[in-house]
Scaffold this motif. Structure first.
Motif, PDB file in Angstrom:
ATOM      1  N   PRO A 163       0.805  -1.227   0.000  1.00  0.00           N
ATOM      2  CA  PRO A 163       0.000   0.000   0.000  1.00  0.00           C
ATOM      3  C   PRO A 163       0.839   1.278   0.000  1.00  0.00           C
ATOM      4  O   PRO A 163       0.461   2.271  -0.618  1.00  0.00           O
ATOM      5  CB  PRO A 163      -0.833  -0.120   1.286  1.00  0.00           C
ATOM      6  N   ASP A 164       1.982   1.253   0.692  1.00  0.00           N
ATOM      7  CA  ASP A 164       2.810   2.452   0.747  1.00  0.00           C
ATOM      8  C   ASP A 164       3.627   2.655  -0.532  1.00  0.00           C
ATOM      9  O   ASP A 164       4.289   3.686  -0.691  1.00  0.00           O
ATOM     10  CB  ASP A 164       3.744   2.403   1.955  1.00  0.00           C
ATOM     11  N   GLU A 165       3.578   1.680  -1.459  1.00  0.00           N
ATOM     12  CA  GLU A 165       4.331   1.796  -2.705  1.00  0.00           C
ATOM     13  C   GLU A 165       3.437   2.044  -3.910  1.00  0.00           C
ATOM     14  O   GLU A 165       3.920   2.447  -4.972  1.00  0.00           O
ATOM     15  CB  GLU A 165       5.144   0.519  -2.952  1.00  0.00           C
ATOM     16  N   ILE A 166       2.137   1.832  -3.744  1.00  0.00           N
ATOM     17  CA  ILE A 166       1.247   1.813  -4.909  1.00  0.00           C
ATOM     18  C   ILE A 166       1.170   3.169  -5.596  1.00  0.00           C
ATOM     19  O   ILE A 166       0.952   3.266  -6.809  1.00  0.00           O
ATOM     20  CB  ILE A 166      -0.163   1.325  -4.491  1.00  0.00           C
ATOM     21  N   ASN A 167       1.369   4.270  -4.833  1.00  0.00           N
ATOM     22  CA  ASN A 167       1.313   5.606  -5.441  1.00  0.00           C
ATOM     23  C   ASN A 167       2.602   5.973  -6.173  1.00  0.00           C
ATOM     24  O   ASN A 167       2.663   7.013  -6.829  1.00  0.00           O
ATOM     25  CB  ASN A 167       1.019   6.663  -4.377  1.00  0.00           C
ATOM     26  N   HIS A 168       3.619   5.127  -6.044  1.00  0.00           N
ATOM     27  CA  HIS A 168       4.918   5.443  -6.653  1.00  0.00           C
ATOM     28  C   HIS A 168       5.186   4.645  -7.927  1.00  0.00           C
ATOM     29  O   HIS A 168       6.217   4.847  -8.560  1.00  0.00           O
ATOM     30  CB  HIS A 168       6.046   5.171  -5.658  1.00  0.00           C
ATOM     31  N   VAL A 169       4.276   3.728  -8.281  1.00  0.00           N
ATOM     32  CA  VAL A 169       4.572   2.844  -9.402  1.00  0.00           C
ATOM     33  C   VAL A 169       4.658   3.583 -10.735  1.00  0.00           C
ATOM     34  O   VAL A 169       5.271   3.087 -11.687  1.00  0.00           O
ATOM     35  CB  VAL A 169       3.513   1.719  -9.512  1.00  0.00           C
ATOM     36  N   TRP A 170       4.049   4.786 -10.797  1.00  0.00           N
ATOM     37  CA  TRP A 170       4.061   5.541 -12.050  1.00  0.00           C
ATOM     38  C   TRP A 170       5.308   6.420 -12.166  1.00  0.00           C
ATOM     39  O   TRP A 170       5.472   7.116 -13.166  1.00  0.00           O
ATOM     40  CB  TRP A 170       2.819   6.419 -12.161  1.00  0.00           C
ATOM     41  N   GLU A 171       6.159   6.390 -11.151  1.00  0.00           N
ATOM     42  CA  GLU A 171       7.334   7.253 -11.171  1.00  0.00           C
ATOM     43  C   GLU A 171       8.454   6.608 -11.984  1.00  0.00           C
ATOM     44  O   GLU A 171       8.556   5.382 -12.080  1.00  0.00           O
ATOM     45  CB  GLU A 171       7.818   7.533  -9.747  1.00  0.00           C
ATOM     46  N   ARG A 172       9.323   7.465 -12.506  1.00  0.00           N
ATOM     47  CA  ARG A 172      10.437   6.984 -13.321  1.00  0.00           C
ATOM     48  C   ARG A 172      11.422   6.166 -12.488  1.00  0.00           C
ATOM     49  O   ARG A 172      11.758   6.547 -11.368  1.00  0.00           O
ATOM     50  CB  ARG A 172      11.179   8.174 -13.950  1.00  0.00           C
ATOM     51  N   TYR A 173      11.851   5.052 -13.033  1.00  0.00           N
ATOM     52  CA  TYR A 173      12.877   4.183 -12.430  1.00  0.00           C
ATOM     53  C   TYR A 173      12.462   3.619 -11.073  1.00  0.00           C
ATOM     54  O   TYR A 173      13.308   3.199 -10.302  1.00  0.00           O
ATOM     55  CB  TYR A 173      14.211   4.930 -12.293  1.00  0.00           C
ATOM     56  N   TYR A 174      11.149   3.655 -10.784  1.00  0.00           N
ATOM     57  CA  TYR A 174      10.727   3.077  -9.508  1.00  0.00           C
ATOM     58  C   TYR A 174      10.602   1.563  -9.675  1.00  0.00           C
ATOM     59  O   TYR A 174      10.014   1.071 -10.646  1.00  0.00           O
ATOM     60  CB  TYR A 174       9.396   3.659  -9.042  1.00  0.00           C
ATOM     61  N   LYS A 175      11.153   0.830  -8.725  1.00  0.00           N
ATOM     62  CA  LYS A 175      11.078  -0.627  -8.758  1.00  0.00           C
ATOM     63  C   LYS A 175      10.440  -1.122  -7.476  1.00  0.00           C
ATOM     64  O   LYS A 175      10.843  -0.752  -6.378  1.00  0.00           O
ATOM     65  CB  LYS A 175      12.478  -1.249  -8.914  1.00  0.00           C
TER      66      LYS A 175
END
Length: 493
Positions: free
Chosen positions: A421-433
């Protein structure tokens, strides 16, 4: 940064202080002007209006045909408790009402003044007034005269003799002595008011400029690279909003700086690996396998594959940059999204044959949308590639295209580990894994989902992701539905 002068004439602190003092001086100046120079004229004008009002009340009572005794009682009540002197007489001088004896000098003054007022009334005026000063040191007296009854059936002299006149004499207080007292009082008031204005203005100017100075210092600190600085706005709403905006900007700059560093690190890493491979295999061809066709072909294949990886990385970076600078213009056309998705999935059959992946898709029929078909194909392809990397041990990927209200929704579903849940908002960011492990050891540019976001944003389309740990993720987007040309022709027919 140049430090502002303590007495900077253009500073907010000095301007607020100066405007407040100027405002106080203007107000006090108006008070001085009104109280000391216009008080006499204002007082005399108000005294005349009051006398005219009293005369109007007496005339209305006289003409109401009430008992004469009641009229005399009204005049007596009007005189008592005031400084007025009221006299009623006929035009030829017969006194009808004289409340009290005023002394020889005042009686002479009244008789002289009534003669003057009577003469003015003979000039066809309904009322007349004048100011007279009895003696050399006496106070001014406002003299007023009007008709209680005016005869109109004879000559002018007969009409005046048969008329009834009302005289009102009202002493005017010694205004000059009052003005002198007021000036002395106003002098004290002015000194006290200016001191209070000075202190208050200094207090306000300091407290208004203090949070702005603090923001300036924080901005200077941020300018030196400390992007995590906190801006404090103080007690004022506008400055608090400015501080909050600058704090958000500081956080965005910090995030951008972090992304920039990650970009350099990731690009350097992504470029280093294929370049190293290309160089190594090129040296192997030169030194070892140049005379062996089989090995040479193998090594050349690796070089071509790594060059393709470089090409994909560079193209993705260029695409991302052009989208963020809004340099890409969409070429929208009407097309069948279901058929478009099916054509893309056909190219993934090799994954099923070689690596056992199962992509499940059922064509739902014609689903017409208006969009840039090439870009939407890139969106679907990137979402499927992402699902292949994170699909889980069952290697099953489900793709759905269906109606969703007035829109067409495309979903790409996997059964992988899911996204925290704390990562789901970051999946659209560049180079996020994601921290979860993927099954297929593929290497991408790290820009796939970022490109998806930018393309869908350009289309003003809705998109999102839902995920549960251990159960997988659903990536989706929606486009407005339109009727295909055939159905439109049938509808119009």
């Amino acid at each position: 940064m140049e430090k502002p002068s303590r007495f900077d004439l253009k500073s907010i602190r000095f301007r607020v202080w100066g405007y407040f003092i100027l405002f106080a001086i203007v107000i006090l100046g108006l008070v001085w002007l009104l109280q000391t120079y216009f008080l006499g004229a204002f007082y005399e004008d108000m005294k005349l209006k009051e006398t005219e009002r009293i005369a109007k009340d007496i005339i209305q009572e006289f003409r109401s045909d009430n008992d004469p005794d009641e009229f005399i009682e009204l005049l007596t009540d009007t005189v008592e408790g005031t400084d007025l002197y009221i006299r009623v007489e006929t035009g030829d001088g017969i006194v009808l009402f004289n409340p009290y004896y005023t002394g020889p000098s005042q009686t002479l003054m009244y008789m002289t003044e009534t003669s003057t007022l009577r003469y003015k009334l003979q000039q066809n005026a309904f009322s007349a007034y004048s100011e007279v000063t009895p003696g050399s040191k006496g106070a001014k007296v406002l003299s007023y005269a009007c008709y209680l009854h005016k005869a109109d059936d004879g000559s002018d002299s007969e009409n005046m003799a048969n008329s009834i006149l009302l005289y009102i004499f009202s002493p005017l207080l010694p205004v000059q002595s009052t003005v002198h007292i007021l000036r002395r009082q106003l002098l004290y008031i002015t000194i006290i008011a200016l001191l209070l204005a000075f202190v208050t203005a200094l207090y306000l100017a300091t407290h208004i400029s203090k949070p702005i100075n603090a923001i300036t210092k924080s901005a200077a600190e941020m300018g030196q690279g400390n992007y995590g600085v906190q801006f404090n706005g103080g007690p004022y709403t506008e400055i608090r909003e400015l501080a909050a905006t600058l704090t958000d900007a500081s956080r965005e700059l910090e995030k951008t700086d972090m992304y920039q560093k990650d970009l350099i690190a990731n690009v350097s890493h992504d470029l280093k690996t294929p370049l190293t491979m290309i160089k190594s295999y090129a040296e192997m061809i030169r030194d070892l396998s140049g005379d062996s066709p089989a090995k040479r072909e193998q090594h050349l294949g690796v070089i071509i594959e790594e060059a393709d990886r470089l090409n994909v990385l560079v193209n993705d970076m260029l695409t991302m940059s052009r989208m963020q600078r809004r340099k890409i213009e969409l070429e929208k056309t009407d097309f069948d999204l279901a058929a478009c998705v099916e054509s893309i999935l056909d190219s993934y059959d090799i994954l099923g044959e070689q690596e056992g992946y199962h992509i499940q898709y059922t064509n739902p029929g014609v689903m017409m949308v208006n969009a840039d078909e090439t870009r939407i194909k890139q969106v679907v392809s990137n979402l499927v590639n992402n699902a292949v990397k994170y699909c889980g041990n069952d290697k099953i990927i489900i793709v759905n295209v269906k109606k969703y209200g007035k829109r067409i929704r495309c979903e790409v579903i996997d059964h992988g580990q899911g996204i925290a849940p704390d990562e789901i908002n970051h999946v659209w960011e560049r180079y996020y894994k994601s921290s979860t492990h993927h099954v297929r050891p593929t290497e991408g540019s790290g820009l796939g989902l970022s490109i998806v976001k930018e393309i869908l944003t350009l289309h003003k389309a809705k998109y999102g992701v839902s995920s549960k740990i251990g159960k997988g993720s659903v990536f989706w987007f929606e486009l407005d539905q339109i009727r295909d040309k055939k159905s439109r022709r049938q509808g119009s027919a």
